[in-house]
Motif scaffolding. Sequence first.
Motif, short mmCIF file in Angstrom:
data_model
loop_
_atom_site.label_atom_id
_atom_site.label_comp_id
_atom_site.label_asym_id
_atom_site.label_seq_id
_atom_site.Cartn_x
_atom_site.Cartn_y
_atom_site.Cartn_z
N UNK A 249 0.84 -1.21 0.00
CA UNK A 249 0.00 0.00 0.00
C UNK A 249 0.87 1.26 0.00
N UNK A 250 2.06 1.15 0.58
CA UNK A 250 2.95 2.32 0.70
C UNK A 250 4.10 2.27 -0.30
N UNK A 251 3.97 1.41 -1.31
CA UNK A 251 5.01 1.31 -2.34
C UNK A 251 4.76 2.39 -3.40
N UNK A 252 5.73 3.28 -3.63
CA UNK A 252 5.47 4.44 -4.50
C UNK A 252 5.91 4.21 -5.96
N UNK A 253 5.34 5.01 -6.82
CA UNK A 253 5.85 5.23 -8.16
C UNK A 253 6.24 6.70 -8.25
#
Length: 636
Positions: free
Chosen positions: A629-633
């Motif tokens: 859920x907190x993995x960014x692009x």
Amino acid sequence: MKDTRNNLLSNHPKIFVIFLFVLFGTTLTGQIDITQYEEDFGEGEITLKKRISISFVYSESHKTYHAKVTHRYDKLYIGGSYANGLIQVPFNLYQDLKLQKARYFKLDEDGEKILLENVKVKYADTKDYFIKNIFYSDLKVKQFKCSVDLPKDYFVSYQYEEIIKDLKFLTSFYFQNASEAVEDVEIVIKKNANVEFSLYDFNLDKIEKVEDETSIKYIGKNLKRYSASNKSVKGSYYLPHFIVSTNSIKINGKNKEILKSTDNLYAWYNSLIKELSPDDEYIDKLAKSIVGNSSKQEEKIDKIFKWVQNNIQYVAFEDGIAGFKPTESHEVAASKFGDCKGMANLLINLLQSQGFDAMHAWIGTRSNNYSYDIPSLVVDNHMICGLNLNNATYFLDGTSKSAMWNIAPPHLEGKEVMMANKETYQIVRISKSKPEKNKINISGNIDMNSDRPKIELKVELTGHFKRDFVSYEAYSPLKKKKNVPFYFLSQYLDGVKIENISDPIMSKEKITFTLSGSYMNIARGNTTTVFPFLDILEFDEVNEDMPPYYVDFPQTIISRLEIVNSNKSPKEQYSSTKIGNESFSAIYSSENVGGKTIIHQKMHLDILHTPTELQNEWNSFTSQIKAFKYSPLSYE
């Protein structure tokens, strides 16, 4: 001096009573260190001592054996969450209950008990019993509470005796309840040469069991409170307890079987069914009016099932004989209310009048962690209708308002069913549904080409998710039914501000609707960072003081989102990552397709509750899936 005191006490008996109270009444079990108890067990209900003794006594008046069960409890309440001090003791028509003693104490600064009230238990109230506002017709409670205001922390000691007049109703004994911590508990079963019984133990890894020639004793120490939630399984899955099943009794040298095997259990159930006298003319006329001109078998079944669902109001009658014997079908139809047995019996009689092979079926729902290997009344808690049709067996539950007749509802999946066949019976297991049948499929895009990113989603629901949506829409308290799709999915849409919702489109296989609005999980600065992975798992990690989670049904959740950002690509993509095992798994990835970044998520749960034997593996799975859920692009 000694003679003077003796003369004084002998001449004034009231002074003697007061003297004894002062000497002994305030020090029932010594000082109580509230700070230490709160440190060890936390706030709430703490049972300092629990003593239960079970013995078998012969009743001359009834010419049979009864069970005599004595209870004694010393309880400490810390933190004021039980401020009214209400104590309730349930009983039914097969029990005689006698409250013997109850006293409330406050605690002084040294932890000494000071009597607040010695309750006149013979005047205790007898009330009808309700659980979550459901009335249980034959179940009563004796209850009492302190008539003076109680402090934040207080102590109560009480004891009572129950006589169980029918040994079939001697069933389960728990060492603690879900919200209770217990410092010291002993449960003793006294043997009797004329009574043969079996014991079935559950979750007793922290309980010592000692047996000698005269008794069997269970001993528990320092049982910590569980952190149960509304998502937890019920207590039979994790709380320490045992079941007593009385096999047989011997009277005048002759053995009489009680519940020696499941055969005895069915024989008693069947005897209750044989006592029924349905009004065949009434039922036949009603069935014909329901099916009308329908000629197809499936159509007739569907109409009868929906009529019971829509016209009979569920009201529980769950204890005593009403907990096991159905109400006559014509009475249920006329009054328009009944419990599970009454509704099942009506459904069975209506179907039988139309020539269908319908039968009574007993089942323990998924709230109940037992099988028919145990001959006991606690094994099942529900009645449904079994139906044989075209070489297949169906399980119809009229109490489930959104169920379909040809698909077993989720609360029955994986459970054994005892199906009646006159003098014989068959035990079958309801299949667990496939995760692929119960699916949420989310697809759409996040458009980042404006200061306020927009999101458009299309949602498809199948299987039990579809059934749940129909039920949620029908019984939701929401004033604006238009908002039902959002609230149904809200747990998966953290950071999504919904502005438009389409009307749901329903087909036989699925429900489809669209949502659109603003996407808030984004940060802008020198770079633009978006967090596009949805939170698709509603469960958390399980620690030692938590029960397993109850999973509504096996399920699959799929999400495919396109990130539109002026043909820009993020600095990094996420290669396909798979976590979990065959029972619970998830796959995450991102890829660039034609200047758009595609985010893929798929979660697969093929379980009915979180597995205690794989707790570490489950917790690892949960932490990884939450981390996505907190993995960014990130974009330049």
